[in-house]
Each structure stands twice: as structure tokens, then as C-alpha cells.
Design a protein around this motif. Sequence first.
Motif, PDB file in Angstrom:
ATOM      1  N   THR A  26       0.847  -1.189   0.000  1.00  0.00           N
ATOM      2  CA  THR A  26       0.000   0.000   0.000  1.00  0.00           C
ATOM      3  C   THR A  26       0.883   1.240   0.000  1.00  0.00           C
ATOM      4  O   THR A  26       1.974   1.215   0.580  1.00  0.00           O
ATOM      5  CB  THR A  26      -0.950  -0.020   1.228  1.00  0.00           C
ATOM      6  OG1 THR A  26      -1.977   0.955   1.049  1.00  0.00           O
ATOM      7  CG2 THR A  26      -0.213   0.218   2.526  1.00  0.00           C
ATOM      8  N   PRO A  27       0.476   2.320  -0.660  1.00  0.00           N
ATOM      9  CA  PRO A  27       1.331   3.505  -0.727  1.00  0.00           C
ATOM     10  C   PRO A  27       1.177   4.406   0.499  1.00  0.00           C
ATOM     11  O   PRO A  27       0.093   4.504   1.092  1.00  0.00           O
ATOM     12  CB  PRO A  27       0.837   4.245  -1.978  1.00  0.00           C
ATOM     13  CG  PRO A  27      -0.240   3.412  -2.571  1.00  0.00           C
ATOM     14  CD  PRO A  27      -0.699   2.464  -1.528  1.00  0.00           C
ATOM     15  N   ILE A  28       2.267   5.071   0.844  1.00  0.00           N
ATOM     16  CA  ILE A  28       2.232   6.101   1.873  1.00  0.00           C
ATOM     17  C   ILE A  28       2.914   7.345   1.328  1.00  0.00           C
ATOM     18  O   ILE A  28       3.866   7.256   0.554  1.00  0.00           O
ATOM     19  CB  ILE A  28       2.875   5.647   3.200  1.00  0.00           C
ATOM     20  CG1 ILE A  28       4.331   5.238   2.994  1.00  0.00           C
ATOM     21  CG2 ILE A  28       2.061   4.501   3.816  1.00  0.00           C
ATOM     22  CD1 ILE A  28       5.075   4.947   4.310  1.00  0.00           C
ATOM     23  N   LEU A  29       2.412   8.493   1.737  1.00  0.00           N
ATOM     24  CA  LEU A  29       2.870   9.768   1.210  1.00  0.00           C
ATOM     25  C   LEU A  29       3.259  10.662   2.389  1.00  0.00           C
ATOM     26  O   LEU A  29       2.435  10.913   3.271  1.00  0.00           O
ATOM     27  CB  LEU A  29       1.745  10.420   0.402  1.00  0.00           C
ATOM     28  CG  LEU A  29       1.979  11.796  -0.195  1.00  0.00           C
ATOM     29  CD1 LEU A  29       3.070  11.753  -1.255  1.00  0.00           C
ATOM     30  CD2 LEU A  29       0.674  12.328  -0.804  1.00  0.00           C
ATOM     31  N   ARG A  30       4.514  11.123   2.406  1.00  0.00           N
ATOM     32  CA  ARG A  30       4.947  11.973   3.506  1.00  0.00           C
ATOM     33  C   ARG A  30       4.155  13.280   3.489  1.00  0.00           C
ATOM     34  O   ARG A  30       4.071  13.962   2.465  1.00  0.00           O
ATOM     35  CB  ARG A  30       6.440  12.272   3.412  1.00  0.00           C
ATOM     36  CG  ARG A  30       6.979  13.031   4.624  1.00  0.00           C
ATOM     37  CD  ARG A  30       8.455  13.321   4.514  1.00  0.00           C
ATOM     38  NE  ARG A  30       9.254  12.117   4.580  1.00  0.00           N
ATOM     39  CZ  ARG A  30       9.669  11.533   5.715  1.00  0.00           C
ATOM     40  NH1 ARG A  30       9.297  12.048   6.876  1.00  0.00           N
ATOM     41  NH2 ARG A  30      10.403  10.447   5.682  1.00  0.00           N
ATOM     42  N   CYS A  31       3.570  13.629   4.624  1.00  0.00           N
ATOM     43  CA  CYS A  31       2.768  14.842   4.709  1.00  0.00           C
ATOM     44  C   CYS A  31       3.660  16.087   4.707  1.00  0.00           C
ATOM     45  O   CYS A  31       4.701  16.113   5.368  1.00  0.00           O
ATOM     46  CB  CYS A  31       1.949  14.857   5.999  1.00  0.00           C
ATOM     47  SG  CYS A  31       0.628  13.647   6.089  1.00  0.00           S
ATOM     48  N   ASP A  32       3.217  17.106   3.996  1.00  0.00           N
ATOM     49  CA  ASP A  32       3.808  18.424   4.203  1.00  0.00           C
ATOM     50  C   ASP A  32       3.026  19.105   5.324  1.00  0.00           C
ATOM     51  O   ASP A  32       2.035  18.564   5.842  1.00  0.00           O
ATOM     52  CB  ASP A  32       3.814  19.245   2.916  1.00  0.00           C
ATOM     53  CG  ASP A  32       2.427  19.450   2.315  1.00  0.00           C
ATOM     54  OD1 ASP A  32       1.420  19.262   3.027  1.00  0.00           O
ATOM     55  OD2 ASP A  32       2.351  19.790   1.119  1.00  0.00           O
ATOM     56  N   GLY A  33       3.463  20.280   5.712  1.00  0.00           N
ATOM     57  CA  GLY A  33       2.821  20.960   6.833  1.00  0.00           C
ATOM     58  C   GLY A  33       1.361  21.267   6.583  1.00  0.00           C
ATOM     59  O   GLY A  33       0.531  21.188   7.500  1.00  0.00           O
ATOM     60  N   ALA A  51       6.779  22.320   4.274  1.00  0.00           N
ATOM     61  CA  ALA A  51       7.862  21.599   4.956  1.00  0.00           C
ATOM     62  C   ALA A  51       7.514  20.125   5.119  1.00  0.00           C
ATOM     63  O   ALA A  51       6.348  19.762   5.334  1.00  0.00           O
ATOM     64  CB  ALA A  51       8.135  22.216   6.318  1.00  0.00           C
ATOM     65  N   ALA A  52       8.521  19.259   5.015  1.00  0.00           N
ATOM     66  CA  ALA A  52       8.316  17.826   5.240  1.00  0.00           C
ATOM     67  C   ALA A  52       8.093  17.572   6.725  1.00  0.00           C
ATOM     68  O   ALA A  52       8.683  18.230   7.585  1.00  0.00           O
ATOM     69  CB  ALA A  52       9.526  17.046   4.754  1.00  0.00           C
ATOM     70  N   THR A  53       7.237  16.606   7.028  1.00  0.00           N
ATOM     71  CA  THR A  53       6.932  16.258   8.420  1.00  0.00           C
ATOM     72  C   THR A  53       7.206  14.764   8.632  1.00  0.00           C
ATOM     73  O   THR A  53       7.390  14.020   7.663  1.00  0.00           O
ATOM     74  CB  THR A  53       5.447  16.555   8.749  1.00  0.00           C
ATOM     75  OG1 THR A  53       4.627  15.511   8.207  1.00  0.00           O
ATOM     76  CG2 THR A  53       5.003  17.902   8.194  1.00  0.00           C
TER      77      THR A  53
END
Length: 270
Positions: free
Chosen positions: A135-142, A189-191
Motif C-alpha cells: 500500500t502507498p504512503i505519502l509523507r505529509c507536508d505541513g 515543509a516535510a513532516t
Amino acid sequence: MTVACVIPARYASTRYPGKPLAMLTGATGESVSLIERSWRAAQGVSGLDSVYVATDDDRIADAARAFGAEVLMTSSEARNGTERCAEALEILSSQEGGDVEIIVNLQGDAPLTPPWFLEKLVAGLRGDAQAAIATPILRCDGETLAALKADRAAGRVGGTTAVADSKMRALYFSKEVVPFTSEAYAPDAATPVFHHVGVYAYRPWALRAYPHWSVGPLETLEGLEQLRFLEAGHPVLCVEVEARGAKFWELNNPEDIPRIEAMLQEMGAP
């Protein structure tokens, strides 16, 4: 050996009845149903040999056939999209030439899913022989993290977050925002929080076994079907994907419609 994409859709949603037929207006002013937008998203994915809408509802089936989709009629007993995909697999397997290598579940509430999410997902499962599901996961931005937190603060059950180990095997999925962070992040910003993208790729043996596993306490509490794999002791591969400037959000509540329409218009999607 083929890759089949199944879009499970049901009318009788507890939180949002009739959701697959909800209309979304894009950049050209065209109003298109959620199920058709999801089907259109699948059409842009390389490496899929077939795409089906799986439903137990004649209203959804009629709408899907009207825009050109192939429909698999499943029972009303499926408790979630994965069980509906398992039924669809049995229908496909009974057909001549119905051998399937991988089944992709593109849930019908994710019309903004970019094609490379699914392409990377299939490649990830093919590259990990031990994984039953990917399953895909996507790094949240702010900005996305703030939206997830705002949903929870308002008492809405919105997006799902995921936590994985160093080998990208899932540790947990939650409707809460995990892991906890009190830090304030700039919108771009990356979280440390990963947004779970509601798409799955299964090996046929795992999908066939899934309906026979007990529903555990975590799946019951969270209402997340993928937790059944973890509770049954089967590894779930998390495949990190990149947005590449695309916007992503699922339609979970009526309040999500304006947000998704704004994203469609911002991206110039018809």
C-alpha cells in the motif's frame, strides 16, 4: 499473468450514503461522479490489464456502465472494499483466461490518486516476495498535516496515517494522527507523518484468505480493513510515493467535496 484493477463501490455508506455518485466539479466546470473520476484515474495507469467497478448496487452499476466501465456484481455481504475485491477475484478466476498475478484495489473515494502511485505499488509488491499486500504512503507536508489535525479537532474521521519500520513494513495504521508531533511546520515543509493512500495491491492467495480471517479488535476500533492483515500476522509493505506537485485527498465526508474540487481546479483537471 495479469494485473487487474478493481474499484469497489457501495451505496450504503454509514458516514456518507451514496458517496460513489457524489458529483465533483473540475477546472472546466464539468461535474463528474466520484466513481467515474476514480475510474478515469485508473485509465491513466500503465501496466494494468483490466479495470473493473465492483458493486452490489444497481444504481452504481448503471452509472458505471453508462460511462463505459466493466462491472462485476458482488454480494451485499462484503464488509469492506478488500472483501469486495476478494469476491471480484473469484468472479474473474471463474472466467476463461482469468489467471491474475496481482489485484489492485483503487478505492472509489480517491479520485486524485496519481498514476505513478499505482505503478510504484505494483512494482513494490513484485519486488518483495514475502509481502502479502502493498500500500502507498505519502509523507505529509505541513499543509496536509494541519488539515488532518483540523479534521480530528472537529470530530471528523478523515484521512488515515501510517507508521512503518526500517524495512518499510507497516507497524500500524490509524485514523488518529500518528506519530504524535507538537512541532509547527511550514505549509511546504516535510513532516514525520505519513498519509496512507487508500490503494492496495494483493497477492491472490492473501486476498482469497482475507475474508476467512477473524476481524480483530484493532480493525473493529479503527474501522481500517488493512489492519486485518497485521492482526493475522501477515506483512504489509508500505511503498513511499512522491506527490510530484499533485494534490491528494480522499472523499470521506461531504465536507471534503469543496476541498477536492479546489484541488481539481488548481491542477487544471477537467
